[in-house]
Scaffold this motif. Structure first.
Motif, PDB file in Angstrom:
ATOM      1  N   TYR A  24      38.217  65.195  24.165  1.00  0.00           N
ATOM      2  CA  TYR A  24      39.297  65.662  23.469  1.00  0.00           C
ATOM      3  C   TYR A  24      40.266  66.260  24.412  1.00  0.00           C
ATOM      4  O   TYR A  24      39.711  67.215  25.030  1.00  0.00           O
ATOM      5  N   GLY A  25      41.357  66.099  24.323  1.00  0.00           N
ATOM      6  CA  GLY A  25      42.540  66.643  25.068  1.00  0.00           C
ATOM      7  C   GLY A  25      42.702  68.002  24.894  1.00  0.00           C
ATOM      8  O   GLY A  25      43.216  68.713  25.882  1.00  0.00           O
ATOM      9  N   ASP A  26      42.573  68.588  23.897  1.00  0.00           N
ATOM     10  CA  ASP A  26      42.676  69.992  23.668  1.00  0.00           C
ATOM     11  C   ASP A  26      42.036  70.906  24.422  1.00  0.00           C
ATOM     12  O   ASP A  26      42.341  72.084  24.722  1.00  0.00           O
ATOM     13  N   TYR A  27      40.798  70.406  25.002  1.00  0.00           N
ATOM     14  CA  TYR A  27      40.155  71.394  25.919  1.00  0.00           C
ATOM     15  C   TYR A  27      40.994  71.655  27.091  1.00  0.00           C
ATOM     16  O   TYR A  27      41.105  72.733  27.460  1.00  0.00           O
ATOM     17  N   ALA A  28      41.531  70.442  27.651  1.00  0.00           N
ATOM     18  CA  ALA A  28      42.053  70.657  28.905  1.00  0.00           C
ATOM     19  C   ALA A  28      43.475  71.384  28.557  1.00  0.00           C
ATOM     20  O   ALA A  28      43.751  72.260  29.477  1.00  0.00           O
ATOM     21  N   HIS A  29      44.086  71.076  27.585  1.00  0.00           N
ATOM     22  CA  HIS A  29      45.578  71.664  27.203  1.00  0.00           C
ATOM     23  C   HIS A  29      45.220  73.334  27.135  1.00  0.00           C
ATOM     24  O   HIS A  29      45.977  73.871  27.540  1.00  0.00           O
ATOM     25  N   ALA A  30      43.992  73.683  26.362  1.00  0.00           N
ATOM     26  CA  ALA A  30      43.780  75.301  26.499  1.00  0.00           C
ATOM     27  C   ALA A  30      43.534  75.913  27.652  1.00  0.00           C
ATOM     28  O   ALA A  30      43.855  76.855  27.963  1.00  0.00           O
TER      29      ALA A  30
END
Length: 326
Positions: free
Chosen positions: A98-104
């Motif tokens: 999921y991209g939010d791991y990287a975004h955070a």
């Protein structure tokens, strides 16, 4: 890119939405009734006392281990910030995630490392996204010394298999739950995390870092309904129906030449036999999820939908790919 997501877009709600992993049997009647009957005139209890007790009883853990969150994404951002505050500098997540791991991580300048042993924050997800399978490195990652978070967003929608981590290991990692997908109520934001047995200090820190009332009345109603017996019975019945639909959907895709990857959840990834005319499909009310941003280029993630939707997709793909056929 965190802005890429399944579900509604600038064109509105897709009529045939394969792009979201929400339970296609939903919304859950018990949860929907609870949300519709929520009291929006008053603030919830700022400590969410009754809710935390109910969630703790449901999972068989102490209430002090519960941390409520505005959504799974909000918790991802908050725990990332907490790790940085305590001196964390590095993060690990699976190649497909999921991209939010990287975004955070990018927002807080955490460096991604390839070796889990060198990470201060580590992410797991089972069933995984986008594949819907077990994480091969789960056992190894769960044994690391950093803060390990297991995202269990799709566990309630697991149609086969089982979690690769046993109860003793689960007590050593953070467990992040966001039931709105399972309940078919993705528009209601609300989640919670269970701290590991040795994570109570961080749990207290995360609670102090939260904004006032991270959950509104509707989220409280949804999460309260989530642990009720009627809701869980409905969910169990929906998994039986989803499994039947999934078998048919996989057969339809494979029969049309798609290459389908293994999956244990209510979605699967597949490669189309010909390039898809995404704009033409969207104009017909059909939306798919390109998995490039999830680390899997050349594939599409398709949520399991009823046979009528499957037939619409099959017909539309045949029509819109005629001009690309050799």
């Amino acid at each position: 890119m965190s802005g890429i997501h399944g579900g509604p877009d600038a064109q509105g709600v897709p009529r045939w939405d394969f792009s979201t992993n929400a339970n296609a049997c939903g919304p859950c009647p018990t949860a929907l009734t609870a949300v519709q009957g929520a009291d929006p005139q008053h603030y919830p209890d700022p400590g969410y006392t009754e809710l935390r007790v109910a969630l703790a009883a449901f999972h068989g853990v102490a209430a002090e281990r519960l941390v409520v969150a505005g959504s799974a994404s909000e918790f991802i951002a908050r725990i990332t910030a907490a790790v940085v505050r305590t001196g964390g500098q590095s993060v690990w997540w699976p190649a497909l995630a999921y991209g939010d791991y990287a975004h955070a991580a990018q927002a807080w300048c955490l460096q991604r490392v390839n070796d889990p042993a060198k990470a201060n924050l580590l992410w797991l997800c089972e069933p995984s996204s986008p594949l819907g399978t077990a994480e091969p490195l789960a056992q190894a990652v769960a044994g690391q010394g950093g803060v390990v978070v297991l995202d269990r967003a799709y566990e309630p929608l697991r149609l086969s298999g089982h979690c690769s981590l046993g109860a003793d290991v689960l007590d050593r990692v953070w467990q992040l739950w966001s039931p709105n997908k399972a309940l078919g109520l993705t528009g209601v934001r609300g989640a919670y995390a269970i701290a590991p047995l040795r994570g109570l200090a961080l749990a207290q820190t995360l609670t102090r870092m939260a904004p006032s009332w991270p959950l509104g009345a509707h989220a409280v109603a949804m999460l309260t309904a989530w642990v009720q017996a009627d809701t869980q019975r409905w969910l169990a019945q929906s998994r039986v129906q989803l499994a039947e639909w999934k078998t048919a959907q996989r057969a339809m895709l494979q029969g049309a030449g798609w290459q389908c990857l293994p999956s244990e959840a209510n979605y699967l990834c597949a490669r189309a036999p010909l390039p898809l005319n995404v704009e033409a499909l969207r104009a017909q009310g059909i939306k798919l999820r390109d998995t490039t941003s999830l680390g899997l280029p050349g594939h599409w993630r398709l949520g399991v939908l009823p046979p009528a939707a499957q037939q619409v997709l099959h017909t539309a793909v045949l029509e819109t790919t005629k001009e690309t056929a050799p």
